[in-house]
Design an enzyme around this catalytic site. Structure first.
Site, mmCIF file in Angstrom:
data_model
loop_
_atom_site.group_PDB
_atom_site.id
_atom_site.type_symbol
_atom_site.label_atom_id
_atom_site.label_comp_id
_atom_site.label_asym_id
_atom_site.label_seq_id
_atom_site.Cartn_x
_atom_site.Cartn_y
_atom_site.Cartn_z
ATOM 1 N N CYS A 209 5.563 7.236 -0.206
ATOM 2 C CA CYS A 209 4.567 8.249 0.195
ATOM 3 C C CYS A 209 4.831 9.485 -0.662
ATOM 4 O O CYS A 209 5.286 10.517 -0.179
ATOM 5 C CB CYS A 209 4.717 8.599 1.671
ATOM 6 N N ALA A 210 4.528 9.382 -1.933
ATOM 7 C CA ALA A 210 4.990 10.389 -2.893
ATOM 8 C C ALA A 210 4.166 11.661 -2.865
ATOM 9 O O ALA A 210 4.636 12.715 -3.305
ATOM 10 C CB ALA A 210 4.987 9.794 -4.291
ATOM 11 N N GLY A 214 6.774 16.019 -4.907
ATOM 12 C CA GLY A 214 7.880 16.962 -4.699
ATOM 13 C C GLY A 214 9.227 16.238 -4.716
ATOM 14 O O GLY A 214 10.160 16.650 -5.418
ATOM 15 N N CYS A 334 9.048 15.211 8.454
ATOM 16 C CA CYS A 334 9.251 16.645 8.690
ATOM 17 C C CYS A 334 8.777 16.964 10.104
ATOM 18 O O CYS A 334 8.105 17.963 10.336
ATOM 19 C CB CYS A 334 8.566 17.489 7.636
HETATM 20 C C1 LIG Z 1 4.929 13.993 4.007
HETATM 21 S S1 LIG Z 1 3.714 13.658 2.844
HETATM 22 C C2 LIG Z 1 4.632 13.274 1.404
HETATM 23 C C3 LIG Z 1 5.164 14.457 0.685
HETATM 24 C C4 LIG Z 1 5.820 14.131 -0.641
HETATM 25 N N1 LIG Z 1 6.744 13.030 -0.549
HETATM 26 C C5 LIG Z 1 6.536 15.348 -1.187
HETATM 27 O O1 LIG Z 1 7.767 15.392 -1.170
HETATM 28 O O2 LIG Z 1 5.850 16.278 -1.626
HETATM 29 C C6 LIG Z 1 3.135 12.097 3.343
HETATM 30 C C7 LIG Z 1 2.255 11.393 2.333
HETATM 31 O O3 LIG Z 1 1.910 10.126 2.865
HETATM 32 C C8 LIG Z 1 0.687 9.774 2.303
HETATM 33 N N2 LIG Z 1 0.131 8.631 3.033
HETATM 34 C C9 LIG Z 1 -0.714 8.603 4.083
HETATM 35 N N3 LIG Z 1 -1.001 7.328 4.405
HETATM 36 C C10 LIG Z 1 -0.318 6.543 3.560
HETATM 37 C C11 LIG Z 1 -0.212 5.133 3.375
HETATM 38 N N4 LIG Z 1 -0.874 4.294 4.164
HETATM 39 N N5 LIG Z 1 0.567 4.670 2.405
HETATM 40 C C12 LIG Z 1 1.259 5.544 1.602
HETATM 41 N N6 LIG Z 1 1.185 6.881 1.708
HETATM 42 C C13 LIG Z 1 0.404 7.374 2.678
HETATM 43 C C14 LIG Z 1 -0.110 11.054 2.378
HETATM 44 O O4 LIG Z 1 -1.194 11.010 1.474
HETATM 45 C C15 LIG Z 1 0.949 12.084 2.014
HETATM 46 O O5 LIG Z 1 0.897 12.377 0.643
#
Ligand SMILES: C[S@@+](CC[C@H](N)C(=O)[O-])C[C@H]1O[C@@H](n2cnc3c(N)ncnc32)[C@H](O)[C@@H]1O
Length: 392
Positions: A209-210, A214, A334
């Protein structure tokens, strides 16, 4: 603008923020930006003051308030100088009427407060969730040496390797060190989560979930640009911001994979059972990030929390398929709500006997369930839950 006119402007903006929170409309920052664009007479000091009023009111009201005025009156109850600006002057707010409605205080809507209490977050810790976050930096070791990096302002060295702290609101975007990729803005808690991955040069690491990368950039630095780093997400917009950031940071090993929501495995079949480490930085309620986004607590509903918990569970299942024997799955949210953290990991371990908990040695945090929890009150970072699970 006169001080009372700034208060009235904030009240009108708050009305829009409240409406948007109820209808999942635009975030407060966008509403403020629209107001600034539409009111060119407001100078930079006015805009800053209006913004501070708006955010003070959002922080002060646990539940969604009935109106912007009721929210601002909540702040005025604690601040006599603000109450004095309700003077009925032209462009200012009307005088306070006797018995006028004042919004409730509190940390969050009651159902969320109950979840925090259940997660053993005492009152003072909960209140700190709404403080002002400092500006944390990570020295990008792909481009800079932390010992010789000169910054224009005094930065506090933190316990987390390569982490520096500056006062809230420091504008680093124009600094040459930022433009040249020597430093990244990243909360020290987020940096700690990356440490938990233990990414090594030469490994295959998947950041499931990049987002905009960051943590991916931090992992690339830990891997010294050696190995394979796959950054996945289902959000095209977020993921597309990773490439320019990676270029600035000199993170050459990060490749992006855009996945279809619900069909994520279609894009990942080549890595089944291959990864040394998979990071699941899961989408979550964000209860640990209210310092930056206090309005999020007005937008969360029990239904949305349930949706997120199910999505996290599914993402953990996907990650489990990618980890090779002897590899590790690092789960991060988080959020401080146990259903998304310690509880989620307990359920995963019960359903996946191939995995067991690794004891984490991290510079910050305290044990929570089978992982580590960071809180603004205890660690001075955003709130995080971090667990490392190894695969036999
Ligand atoms: C907490 S954020 C990630 C923040 C990122 N890792 C950073 O350090 O900046 C969660 C991420 O999960 C993604 N997400 C949502 N549904 C998802 C899925 N089914 N598979 C993968 N990623 C997903 C969102 O788009 C979002 O970018």
């Amino acid at each position: 603008m006169r001080p009372s006119a700034r208060v009235q402007a904030a009240i009108e903006i708050l009305d829009k923020v409240i409406e948007a929170a109820r209808s999942q409309g635009a975030p407060a920052d966008r509403i403020l930006a629209d107001w600034s664009r539409g009111n060119r007479y407001a100078g930079s000091k006015d805009r800053r003051a209006v913004r501070e009023h708006v955010y003070a009111a959002i922080r002060a009201c646990g539940e969604v308030p009935s109106s912007g005025r009721a929210a601002m009156l909540r702040v005025a109850e604690e601040e006599p100088e603000l109450a004095a600006l309700f003077d009925g002057s032209q462009y200012g707010p009307a005088a306070i009427a006797e018995g006028e409605a004042v919004a409730d205080g509190g940390v969050a809507p009651e159902w969320i407060e109950d979840r925090l209490i259940a997660a053993d977050i005492p009152e003072e810790e909960a209140a700190a969730l709404l403080g002002r976050a400092p500006l944390d930096l990570r020295v990008n070791t792909l481009r800079a040496d932390p010992d010789t990096l000169g910054l224009p302002e005094e930065a506090e060295q933190l316990q987390v390797p390569n982490a520096l702290r500056l006062p809230a609101g420091t504008q680093v975007e124009q600094w040459p060190a930022f433009r040249d990729g020597l430093i990244e803005v990243q909360d020290a808690g987020s940096q700690t989560a990356c440490l938990a991955v233990g990414a090594q040069p030469g490994e295959l690491v998947i950041d499931l979930c990049a987002g905009a990368g960051g943590k991916t950039l931090s992992l690339a630095a830990a891997m010294r640009n050696e190995g394979t780093l796959i950054a996945c997400d289902t959000d095209r917009g977020r993921l597309s911001r990773l490439a320019p950031r990676a270029e600035r940071a000199g993170a050459e090993i990060a490749d992006t994979v855009l996945m279809n929501p619900g069909k994520e495995m279609d894009a990942l079949t080549g890595w089944v059972g291959q990864a040394d480490a998979v990071l699941v930085d899961a989408p979550c309620s964000g209860t640990g990030t209210w310092r930056r986004n206090p309005e999020a607590r007005w937008r969360l509903s029990p239904g949305e929390l349930l949706r997120l918990v199910k999505l996290q569970e599914r993402l953990l299942g996907i990650a489990a398929q990618l980890v090779k024997p002897g590899g590790r799955l690092v789960y991060v949210t988080c959020s401080l709500i146990d259903e998304e953290g310690a509880g989620q990991v307990d359920r995963f371990l019960a359903a996946n006997p191939r995995f067991h908990t690794e004891t984490l040695q991290l510079p910050l945090g305290r044990p929570r369930g089978k992982g580590i929890r960071l809180t603004p009150h205890h660690d001075g970072t955003d709130g995080f839950f971090i667990a490392s699970l190894s695969c036999t």
